[in-house]
Design a protein around this motif. Structure first.
Motif, PDB file in Angstrom:
ATOM      1  N   SER A   4       0.811  -1.220   0.000  1.00 25.04           N
ATOM      2  CA  SER A   4       0.000   0.000   0.000  1.00 25.04           C
ATOM      3  C   SER A   4       0.845   1.271   0.000  1.00 25.04           C
ATOM      4  CB  SER A   4      -0.965  -0.007   1.180  1.00 25.04           C
ATOM      5  OG  SER A   4      -0.308  -0.399   2.342  1.00 25.04           O
ATOM      6  N   THR A   5       0.201   2.348  -0.453  1.00 27.31           N
ATOM      7  CA  THR A   5       0.894   3.634  -0.551  1.00 27.31           C
ATOM      8  C   THR A   5       0.198   4.659   0.332  1.00 27.31           C
ATOM      9  OG1 THR A   5      -0.481   4.204  -2.445  1.00 27.31           O
ATOM     10  CG2 THR A   5       1.652   3.204  -2.916  1.00 27.31           C
ATOM     11  N   LEU A   6       0.955   5.671   0.724  1.00 27.22           N
ATOM     12  CA  LEU A   6       0.445   6.677   1.654  1.00 27.22           C
ATOM     13  C   LEU A   6       0.638   8.072   1.085  1.00 27.22           C
ATOM     14  CD1 LEU A   6      -0.525   7.325   4.626  1.00 27.22           C
ATOM     15  CD2 LEU A   6       1.894   7.470   5.219  1.00 27.22           C
ATOM     16  N   SER A   7      -0.370   8.918   1.241  1.00 25.25           N
ATOM     17  CA  SER A   7      -0.238  10.337   0.887  1.00 25.25           C
ATOM     18  C   SER A   7      -0.357  11.161   2.163  1.00 25.25           C
ATOM     19  CB  SER A   7      -1.348  10.768  -0.073  1.00 25.25           C
ATOM     20  OG  SER A   7      -1.391   9.936  -1.201  1.00 25.25           O
ATOM     21  N   ILE A   8       0.487  12.165   2.284  1.00 29.02           N
ATOM     22  CA  ILE A   8       0.376  13.085   3.426  1.00 29.02           C
ATOM     23  C   ILE A   8       0.148  14.484   2.868  1.00 29.02           C
ATOM     24  CG2 ILE A   8       1.540  14.051   5.442  1.00 29.02           C
ATOM     25  CD1 ILE A   8       3.037  11.457   5.751  1.00 29.02           C
ATOM     26  N   VAL A   9      -0.993  15.068   3.198  1.00 28.37           N
ATOM     27  CA  VAL A   9      -1.369  16.376   2.662  1.00 28.37           C
ATOM     28  C   VAL A   9      -1.141  17.460   3.719  1.00 28.37           C
ATOM     29  CG1 VAL A   9      -3.322  17.765   1.873  1.00 28.37           C
ATOM     30  CG2 VAL A   9      -3.067  15.413   1.068  1.00 28.37           C
ATOM     31  N   VAL A  10      -0.427  18.510   3.345  1.00 24.66           N
ATOM     32  CA  VAL A  10      -0.173  19.611   4.274  1.00 24.66           C
ATOM     33  C   VAL A  10      -0.481  20.951   3.606  1.00 24.66           C
ATOM     34  CG1 VAL A  10       1.504  20.606   5.872  1.00 24.66           C
ATOM     35  CG2 VAL A  10       1.783  18.240   5.120  1.00 24.66           C
ATOM     36  N   PRO A  11      -1.422  21.735   4.163  1.00 25.17           N
ATOM     37  CA  PRO A  11      -1.698  23.066   3.613  1.00 25.17           C
ATOM     38  C   PRO A  11      -0.660  24.062   4.122  1.00 25.17           C
ATOM     39  CG  PRO A  11      -3.136  22.679   5.466  1.00 25.17           C
ATOM     40  CD  PRO A  11      -2.309  21.430   5.312  1.00 25.17           C
ATOM     41  N   ILE A  12      -0.228  24.943   3.255  1.00 24.90           N
ATOM     42  CA  ILE A  12       0.825  25.900   3.625  1.00 24.90           C
ATOM     43  C   ILE A  12       0.374  27.320   3.281  1.00 24.90           C
ATOM     44  CG2 ILE A  12       3.173  26.673   3.107  1.00 24.90           C
ATOM     45  CD1 ILE A  12       3.273  24.032   4.477  1.00 24.90           C
ATOM     46  N   TYR A  13       0.233  28.160   4.291  1.00 24.87           N
ATOM     47  CA  TYR A  13      -0.114  29.554   4.040  1.00 24.87           C
ATOM     48  C   TYR A  13       0.824  30.426   4.871  1.00 24.87           C
ATOM     49  CZ  TYR A  13      -2.883  33.844   3.939  1.00 24.87           C
ATOM     50  OH  TYR A  13      -3.299  35.144   3.794  1.00 24.87           O
ATOM     51  N   ASN A  14       1.763  31.060   4.206  1.00 26.07           N
ATOM     52  CA  ASN A  14       2.765  31.893   4.890  1.00 26.07           C
ATOM     53  C   ASN A  14       3.473  31.147   6.022  1.00 26.07           C
ATOM     54  OD1 ASN A  14       1.941  33.897   3.181  1.00 26.07           O
ATOM     55  ND2 ASN A  14       0.712  34.978   4.707  1.00 26.07           N
ATOM     56  N   GLU A  15       4.040  30.009   5.704  1.00 27.46           N
ATOM     57  CA  GLU A  15       4.718  29.205   6.727  1.00 27.46           C
ATOM     58  C   GLU A  15       6.220  29.132   6.477  1.00 27.46           C
ATOM     59  OE1 GLU A  15       3.107  28.389   9.278  1.00 27.46           O
ATOM     60  OE2 GLU A  15       1.052  27.817   8.791  1.00 27.46           O
ATOM     61  N   GLU A  16       6.826  30.196   5.923  1.00 24.93           N
ATOM     62  CA  GLU A  16       8.251  30.114   5.559  1.00 24.93           C
ATOM     63  C   GLU A  16       9.144  29.678   6.716  1.00 24.93           C
ATOM     64  OE1 GLU A  16       9.359  33.996   4.149  1.00 24.93           O
ATOM     65  OE2 GLU A  16       8.945  34.961   6.064  1.00 24.93           O
ATOM     66  N   ALA A  17       8.767  30.070   7.930  1.00 23.47           N
ATOM     67  CA  ALA A  17       9.616  29.738   9.075  1.00 23.47           C
ATOM     68  C   ALA A  17       9.468  28.282   9.509  1.00 23.47           C
ATOM     69  CB  ALA A  17       9.299  30.661  10.241  1.00 23.47           C
ATOM     70  N   THR A  80      -8.617  20.228   0.534  1.00 24.77           N
ATOM     71  CA  THR A  80      -9.396  19.533  -0.485  1.00 24.77           C
ATOM     72  C   THR A  80      -8.583  19.349  -1.756  1.00 24.77           C
ATOM     73  OG1 THR A  80     -11.382  20.558   0.402  1.00 24.77           O
ATOM     74  CG2 THR A  80     -11.551  19.599  -1.787  1.00 24.77           C
ATOM     75  N   ALA A  81      -7.889  20.418  -2.172  1.00 26.63           N
ATOM     76  CA  ALA A  81      -7.059  20.330  -3.372  1.00 26.63           C
ATOM     77  C   ALA A  81      -6.034  19.207  -3.214  1.00 26.63           C
ATOM     78  CB  ALA A  81      -6.360  21.665  -3.617  1.00 26.63           C
ATOM     79  N   GLY A  82      -5.405  19.161  -2.045  1.00 27.54           N
ATOM     80  CA  GLY A  82      -4.405  18.126  -1.790  1.00 27.54           C
ATOM     81  C   GLY A  82      -5.002  16.733  -1.818  1.00 27.54           C
ATOM     82  N   MET A  83      -6.153  16.579  -1.186  1.00 30.28           N
ATOM     83  CA  MET A  83      -6.770  15.256  -1.124  1.00 30.28           C
ATOM     84  C   MET A  83      -7.223  14.791  -2.501  1.00 30.28           C
ATOM     85  SD  MET A  83      -8.746  14.979   2.512  1.00 30.28           S
ATOM     86  CE  MET A  83      -9.992  16.186   2.246  1.00 30.28           C
ATOM     87  N   VAL A 166     -12.966   6.461   1.906  1.00 28.76           N
ATOM     88  CA  VAL A 166     -13.510   7.711   2.444  1.00 28.76           C
ATOM     89  C   VAL A 166     -13.156   8.874   1.516  1.00 28.76           C
ATOM     90  CG1 VAL A 166     -13.619   9.186   4.478  1.00 28.76           C
ATOM     91  CG2 VAL A 166     -13.109   6.751   4.733  1.00 28.76           C
ATOM     92  N   LEU A 167     -11.931   8.823   1.010  1.00 33.13           N
ATOM     93  CA  LEU A 167     -11.472   9.866   0.089  1.00 33.13           C
ATOM     94  C   LEU A 167     -12.389   9.940  -1.127  1.00 33.13           C
ATOM     95  CD1 LEU A 167      -8.996  11.660   0.330  1.00 33.13           C
ATOM     96  CD2 LEU A 167      -7.762  10.105  -1.151  1.00 33.13           C
ATOM     97  N   ASP A 168     -12.774   8.765  -1.634  1.00 29.32           N
ATOM     98  CA  ASP A 168     -13.655   8.743  -2.800  1.00 29.32           C
ATOM     99  C   ASP A 168     -15.033   9.312  -2.477  1.00 29.32           C
ATOM    100  OD1 ASP A 168     -11.659   7.752  -4.372  1.00 29.32           O
ATOM    101  OD2 ASP A 168     -12.265   5.649  -4.179  1.00 29.32           O
ATOM    102  N   VAL A 169     -15.506   9.073  -1.259  1.00 30.13           N
ATOM    103  CA  VAL A 169     -16.788   9.649  -0.847  1.00 30.13           C
ATOM    104  C   VAL A 169     -16.673  11.178  -0.796  1.00 30.13           C
ATOM    105  CG1 VAL A 169     -18.435   9.864   1.046  1.00 30.13           C
ATOM    106  CG2 VAL A 169     -17.532   7.628   0.439  1.00 30.13           C
ATOM    107  N   LEU A 170     -15.583  11.666  -0.213  1.00 19.97           N
ATOM    108  CA  LEU A 170     -15.389  13.118  -0.105  1.00 19.97           C
ATOM    109  C   LEU A 170     -15.361  13.767  -1.482  1.00 19.97           C
ATOM    110  CD1 LEU A 170     -12.762  13.711   2.719  1.00 19.97           C
ATOM    111  CD2 LEU A 170     -15.240  13.817   2.820  1.00 19.97           C
ATOM    112  N   LYS A 171     -14.769  13.062  -2.447  1.00 19.64           N
ATOM    113  CA  LYS A 171     -14.691  13.614  -3.800  1.00 19.64           C
ATOM    114  C   LYS A 171     -16.072  13.787  -4.408  1.00 19.64           C
ATOM    115  CE  LYS A 171     -10.171  12.216  -5.488  1.00 19.64           C
ATOM    116  NZ  LYS A 171      -9.500  11.343  -6.464  1.00 19.64           N
ATOM    117  N   GLU A 172     -17.010  12.985  -3.930  1.00 16.78           N
ATOM    118  CA  GLU A 172     -18.374  13.102  -4.466  1.00 16.78           C
ATOM    119  C   GLU A 172     -19.178  14.156  -3.735  1.00 16.78           C
ATOM    120  OE1 GLU A 172     -20.380   9.345  -4.819  1.00 16.78           O
ATOM    121  OE2 GLU A 172     -18.564   8.462  -5.706  1.00 16.78           O
ATOM    122  N   MET A 173     -18.564  14.845  -2.819  1.00 22.86           N
ATOM    123  CA  MET A 173     -19.265  15.912  -2.095  1.00 22.86           C
ATOM    124  C   MET A 173     -18.693  17.244  -2.581  1.00 22.86           C
ATOM    125  SD  MET A 173     -19.121  14.029   1.608  1.00 22.86           S
ATOM    126  CE  MET A 173     -20.285  14.973   2.555  1.00 22.86           C
TER     127      MET A 173
END
Ligand code: UDP
Ligand code: MG
Length: 310
Positions: A4-17, A80-83, A166-173
């Motif tokens: 199996s494979t794993l994705s890790i999604v991280v949102p970044i907004y002005n996190e340069e530090a 959402t974009a990441g997922m 679950v990811l596939d369900v979310l995509k349908e929402m």
């Protein structure tokens, strides 16, 4: 499952530090039972050096994939974009400020291997949050649990692992006003908690202002409950009843006594009260109507400027 494979999604907004430390700690994680891991970092319209740092990162290590959104779309849409781009059999979402420690991710994966489709991380301890944030958060989740029929676990943010199902369900929402923790709970799959210690932000300040938190809470309530509308009709009913009883009282006075009801003050009170109730009710209806308007336009939820390493 060894494949199996794993994705890790991280949102970044002005996190340069935070990016250097974040990527160092992410890259260090080892998942012996996984075939591969991808880190999807979503740049949500940062105005600092975040994007160029992410680009450097992607150049050095192909496991880091970057989604650059055209502007700031907000935390929930960045996730959402990441997922939506995630390819893993399981997908973890975590914050980019290291409040969600990367070292907890293997624990989430272990729980997933036990057969749970949703593994949510519960903050056992929370460092460096104001008492105000803690108190309002607690109040909000209590309220939400009372007025909705989805069981949203208390003391969780969006730090969780979800299975591909679950990811596939979310995509349908396709909803625009996303309250992802609620949507995941709504999907109803088997879930289990993993406890962790929520640390202080590594660097920088929170991107969730009080205003953003308030709007976010309203999204949560309006997308999972019509209870406020019921309160409004209940209020209308109660006010009419009082008016009706008062009418009998006034007629009774006129027929059976020589008294008449004193005028101006009582009239003013009634007019103002009714006006207030009506405006309030309109406001509640307006909250729902505004959201319908935004959904019905059917615009894309976010716009991607560039994808790197995909
Ligand atoms: N974030 C984002 N877009 C926004 C606001 C926040 O992508 O408009 C990201 C932010 O970079 C961080 C995560 O969402 O990785 C959580 O934000 P923050 O730490 O500010 O929230 P808090 O932990 O204070 O609730
Ligand atoms: Mg944070």
């Amino acid at each position: 499952m060894a494949e199996s494979t794993l994705s890790i999604v991280v949102p970044i907004y002005n996190e340069e530090a935070n990016i250097a430390e974040l990527s160092r700690r992410l890259a260090q994680l080892s998942f012996p039972e996984m075939k591969s891991v991808e880190f999807i970092l979503v740049n949500d319209g940062s105005r600092d050096q975040s994007l160029s740092m992410l680009q450097d990162l992607a150049n050095k290590d192909p496991r880091f994939k970057i989604i650059d959104l055209s502007r700031n779309f907000g935390h929930q849409l960045a996730i959402t974009a990441g997922m939506n781009e995630a390819t893993g059999d399981a997908c973890v979402v975590m914050d980019g400020d290291l409040q969600d420690p990367p070292e907890t991710v293997p624990e989430l994966v272990a729980k997933w291997k036990e057969g749970y489709d949703i593994v949510y991380a519960v903050r056992e301890k929370r460092d460096g949050e104001s008492w105000f944030k803690l108190a309002t958060a607690k109040l909000f989740y209590r309220l939400l649990q009372r007025i909705t029929n989805v069981e949203i676990p208390v003391d969780t943010g969006d730090f969780r692992l979800i299975d591909r199902k679950v990811l596939d369900v979310l995509k349908e929402m396709p909803e625009k006003h996303r309250f992802i923790r609620g949507m995941v709970a709504w999907s109803g799959f088997r879930s289990a908690p993993v406890y962790y210690h929520r640390e202080k932000r590594f660097a920088g300040a929170t991107k969730y202002t009080f205003r953003k938190m308030l709007t976010f809470s309203l999204h949560g309530i309006t997308s999972f409950s019509t209870y406020p509308l019921k309160i409004v009709s209940g209020l209308g009913f109660v006010v009419s009843l009082i008016g009706f009883l008062y009418l009998f009282y006034v007629i009774g006075l006129a027929i059976f006594t020589d008294e008449t009801v004193q005028g101006w003050a009582s009239l003013m009170v009634i007019v103002l009260f009714l006006g207030g109730v009506q405006l309030l009710s309109l406001g509640v209806i307006g909250e729902y109507l505004g959201r319908i308007n935004e959904e019905v336009k059917g615009r894309p939820n976010y716009i991607i400027r560039e994808k790197i390493n995909f």
